[in-house]
Design a protein around this motif. Structure first.
Motif, mmCIF file in Angstrom:
data_model
loop_
_atom_site.group_PDB
_atom_site.id
_atom_site.type_symbol
_atom_site.label_atom_id
_atom_site.label_comp_id
_atom_site.label_asym_id
_atom_site.label_seq_id
_atom_site.Cartn_x
_atom_site.Cartn_y
_atom_site.Cartn_z
ATOM 1 N N ARG A 344 -19.269 -10.033 -34.621
ATOM 2 C CA ARG A 344 -19.522 -10.696 -35.906
ATOM 3 C C ARG A 344 -18.620 -10.192 -37.014
ATOM 4 N N LYS A 345 -17.677 -9.270 -36.688
ATOM 5 C CA LYS A 345 -16.787 -8.699 -37.696
ATOM 6 C C LYS A 345 -15.350 -8.847 -37.203
ATOM 7 N N ILE A 346 -14.475 -9.494 -38.004
ATOM 8 C CA ILE A 346 -13.104 -9.788 -37.605
ATOM 9 C C ILE A 346 -12.161 -9.196 -38.647
ATOM 10 N N ARG A 347 -11.178 -8.410 -38.178
ATOM 11 C CA ARG A 347 -10.179 -7.845 -39.096
ATOM 12 C C ARG A 347 -9.131 -8.916 -39.373
ATOM 13 N N LEU A 348 -8.968 -9.274 -40.658
ATOM 14 C CA LEU A 348 -8.070 -10.362 -41.015
ATOM 15 C C LEU A 348 -6.600 -10.013 -40.802
ATOM 16 N N ASN A 349 -6.218 -8.736 -40.976
ATOM 17 C CA ASN A 349 -4.808 -8.374 -40.816
ATOM 18 C C ASN A 349 -4.443 -8.032 -39.368
ATOM 19 N N ASN A 350 -5.359 -8.303 -38.430
ATOM 20 C CA ASN A 350 -5.037 -8.092 -37.017
ATOM 21 C C ASN A 350 -3.930 -9.067 -36.613
ATOM 22 N N GLN A 351 -2.855 -8.524 -35.978
ATOM 23 C CA GLN A 351 -1.687 -9.350 -35.698
ATOM 24 C C GLN A 351 -2.007 -10.502 -34.740
ATOM 25 N N ASP A 355 -1.609 -14.421 -35.611
ATOM 26 C CA ASP A 355 -0.728 -15.306 -34.840
ATOM 27 C C ASP A 355 -1.476 -16.535 -34.330
ATOM 28 N N ARG A 356 -2.714 -16.345 -33.927
ATOM 29 C CA ARG A 356 -3.455 -17.428 -33.292
ATOM 30 C C ARG A 356 -4.219 -18.301 -34.299
ATOM 31 N N VAL A 357 -4.835 -17.668 -35.327
ATOM 32 C CA VAL A 357 -5.717 -18.423 -36.217
ATOM 33 C C VAL A 357 -5.405 -18.182 -37.688
ATOM 34 N N GLY A 363 -7.823 -22.287 -40.423
ATOM 35 C CA GLY A 363 -8.445 -21.411 -39.438
ATOM 36 C C GLY A 363 -9.546 -20.557 -40.036
ATOM 37 N N VAL A 364 -9.226 -19.858 -41.151
ATOM 38 C CA VAL A 364 -10.226 -18.988 -41.804
ATOM 39 C C VAL A 364 -11.340 -19.849 -42.402
ATOM 40 N N GLU A 365 -11.006 -21.028 -42.905
ATOM 41 C CA GLU A 365 -12.011 -21.901 -43.495
ATOM 42 C C GLU A 365 -13.073 -22.301 -42.468
ATOM 43 N N GLY A 371 -20.440 -19.576 -41.505
ATOM 44 C CA GLY A 371 -21.282 -18.550 -42.118
ATOM 45 C C GLY A 371 -20.580 -17.228 -42.351
ATOM 46 N N PHE A 372 -19.345 -17.048 -41.902
ATOM 47 C CA PHE A 372 -18.608 -15.799 -42.118
ATOM 48 C C PHE A 372 -18.237 -15.674 -43.598
ATOM 49 N N GLU A 373 -18.165 -14.417 -44.040
ATOM 50 C CA GLU A 373 -17.789 -14.133 -45.428
ATOM 51 C C GLU A 373 -16.741 -13.038 -45.436
ATOM 52 N N LYS A 374 -15.855 -13.101 -46.446
ATOM 53 C CA LYS A 374 -14.854 -12.049 -46.594
ATOM 54 C C LYS A 374 -15.493 -10.846 -47.269
ATOM 55 N N VAL A 375 -15.294 -9.649 -46.702
ATOM 56 C CA VAL A 375 -15.888 -8.404 -47.233
ATOM 57 C C VAL A 375 -14.822 -7.335 -47.265
ATOM 58 N N GLU A 376 -15.184 -6.223 -47.941
ATOM 59 C CA GLU A 376 -14.320 -5.036 -48.015
ATOM 60 C C GLU A 376 -12.929 -5.393 -48.518
ATOM 61 N N GLY A 377 -12.917 -6.047 -49.693
ATOM 62 C CA GLY A 377 -11.643 -6.402 -50.310
ATOM 63 C C GLY A 377 -10.875 -7.428 -49.516
ATOM 64 N N ASP A 378 -11.585 -8.366 -48.982
ATOM 65 C CA ASP A 378 -10.986 -9.444 -48.179
ATOM 66 C C ASP A 378 -10.221 -8.930 -46.968
ATOM 67 N N GLN A 379 -10.647 -7.776 -46.448
ATOM 68 C CA GLN A 379 -10.011 -7.223 -45.251
ATOM 69 C C GLN A 379 -10.678 -7.707 -43.971
#
Length: 412
Positions: A344-351, A355-357, A363-365, A371-379
């Motif tokens: 349930r937790k995805i790192r946005l800066n994961n390469q 590359d994929r999404v 993709g993020v939308e 139901g996902f939300e950006k947290v920890e400074g949009d990380q």
């Protein structure tokens, strides 16, 4: 009555001895001789010295030439003869032991090829039958002896041992083949077997080719039917997609009308008369394009988001399909393991994610609609446990499956 002469069945000539019959056979290749009771005469024409061996010949000579006077120079009567000699009477079915003129001669079993006799006995033929067959076929070969037995097996004396006079000349058996002749014979047999095998293989190859052609035609017909069914299925899917698009547009239009009526009501304006206002088609299209379109349900929001993603990257179908597969994997992991925070937790800066999404618009939308939300400074993108909605996740999975499997998704 015993025969006193031999008569050629091919030309009718009368012969007074076996030796004469043998000479006649060598000169004319005639082999059909039989015993005759007609005496062999020696009538000489007085006019032209033409010898005639029978009254029939003298009558024919008289008819042809007109000569009527003949001198009988027959010195003695011809002795009765037998057709027991193999070279002359190979087709004779009788074995005359002796007649009144040769009863004093001693009779013995004829000499035959011992090797051929042993082979015939090994094949199950009685000794007397095998000896008789070899004797009358002239000890030529095993095949000739077997053929003689087959042709004469109905004879009553087939199993009687043949007898010939002691002084009777019997043709010596043919010598065995020399090593070179045996080698040539074996090579000939092998060559014959090879040719026969090649002909059989060619015939089998023709049969196999016919079978391959038949199977190929059946496969082509099956493929054609399958392609026809696939075409019909795609047409049905496309029709269903158009109906879905039509229903979605109708809902959006109704929502816009409701929002417009609500704004007029808040501003205190009277309700708009649909018959009074008839905007032109280009104006309607311009308004539709300038107004923000937001589907009424999350499923429709997801579908619009996926359609927008495909439209934005329509030049790279592989990247779009990979993005859809990645989204389906993330959503599926959460649906199967809702209590696991790592899903349930995805790192946005994961390469890999980028590359994929993450780098694709929309993709993020899609995660945010789920139901996902950006947290920890949009990380990170994070879906809290209490906001996990299985119905929403199932809808997301259905929309992704439709987008992956429907070839016309996002085309209209």
């Amino acid at each position: 009555m015993a025969g006193v002469s031999l008569k050629c069945g091919d030309c009718g000539a009368l012969l007074k001895s076996v030796e004469e019959a043998q000479e006649h056979a060598e000169l004319t290749s005639h082999s059909n001789f039989s015993e005759s009771t007609e005496a062999v005469l020696n009538l000489v024409c007085s006019a032209c010295d033409k010898p005639c061996r029978s009254k029939t010949e003298s009558d024919l000579h008289t008819k042809r030439t007109g000569h009527t006077e003949f001198v009988d120079k027959t010195l003695e009567a011809a002795k009765p003869i037998s057709l027991e000699v193999p070279k002359v009477a190979t087709d004779s079915e009788e074995a005359v032991a002796a007649d009144s003129g040769s009863q004093s001669e001693e009779m013995v079993v004829p000499e035959v090829d011992k090797k051929l006799l042993e082979e015939l006995e090994a094949m199950g033929f009685p000794t007397a039958r095998a000896t008789r067959a070899l004797h009358f076929c002239g000890n030529n070969s095993l095949e000739a002896a077997v053929n003689w037995v087959v042709e004469h097996e109905a004879n009553p004396d087939i199993d009687q041992m043949p007898m010939v006079p002691v002084n009777r000349h019997v043709e010596a058996p043919k010598p065995s083949l020399t090593p070179e002749e045996m080698k040539l014979k074996a090579q000939e047999l092998r060559e014959r077997a090879r040719k026969k095998k090649e002909e059989e293989e060619k015939r089998m190859e023709r049969e196999r080719e016919k079978e391959r052609i038949r199977v190929g035609k059946e496969l082509l017909e099956a493929k054609r039917i399958e392609e026809e069914n696939e075409r019909k299925r795609l047409l049905a899917l496309r029709k269903a997609e158009k109906e879905e698009e039509k229903r979605a547009r109708e809902k959006i239009r109704q929502k816009l009308e409701e929002d417009k009526a609500e704004r007029r009501q808040r501003l205190g304006l009277p309700p708009e008369d649909p018959a009074a206002v008839k905007p032109s088609a280009p104006v309607v299209e311009e308004k539709k394009s300038s107004l923000p379109v937001r589907p009424a349900t999350k499923s429709e929001l997801m579908r619009e988001c996926l359609r927008s993603l495909k439209q934005n990257h329509k030049d790279d179908d592989a990247k779009v399909k990979r993005a859809f597969q990645t989204l389906l994997t993330y959503i599926g992991n959460v649906a199967r393991n809702p209590d696991e925070e790592k899903f349930r937790k995805i790192r946005l800066n994961n390469q890999t994610f980028q590359d994929r999404v993450g780098s694709l618009k929309g993709g993020v939308e899609f995660f945010e609609i789920c139901g996902f939300e950006k947290v920890e400074g949009d990380q990170f993108l994070f879906l809290s446990r209490d906001k996990v909605d299985m119905q929403v996740l199932n809808s997301a999975g259905s929309e992704l499956n439709s987008a992956i499997n429907n070839p016309f998704f996002g085309v209209l």
